[in-house]
Motif scaffolding. Structure first.
Motif: not given
Length: 84
Positions: A22-24, A31-36, A45-47, A58-60
């Motif tokens: 579920p967390m994955g 993270m996909g939404m932040t690309l938009s 991700a770094i922070s 996050a990569t997926v």
């Protein structure tokens, strides 16, 4: 702010280790939404100091978002026009 982001990242990493599926899904989706958005997903991700399974999720999510945003393949376009 830095301490808050580091703490939030450790919570995300721990929760992903305890409940990977579920967390994955949640991390990949967010993270996909932040690309938009105009926010840099790499900076987030770094922070958050993401590592391990959370970083992989996050990569997926970023990869899946990029594949969805690509223009349809020419063959798909041809099939779509043929159907219409």
């Amino acid at each position: 702010m830095s301490a808050f982001m580091t703490h939030l990242g450790s919570v995300i990493n721990s929760a992903t280790t305890l409940m990977p599926v579920p967390m994955g899904i949640a991390v990949a989706t967010l993270m996909g939404m932040t690309l938009s958005s105009p926010i840099s997903s790499a900076a987030i991700a770094i922070s958050l100091n993401m590592s391990g399974l959370a970083a992989g999720a996050a990569t997926v999510g970023c990869s899946a978002q990029m594949m969805v945003s690509l223009e349809p393949l020419p063959l798909c376009r041809e099939v779509h026009q043929h159907i219409l």
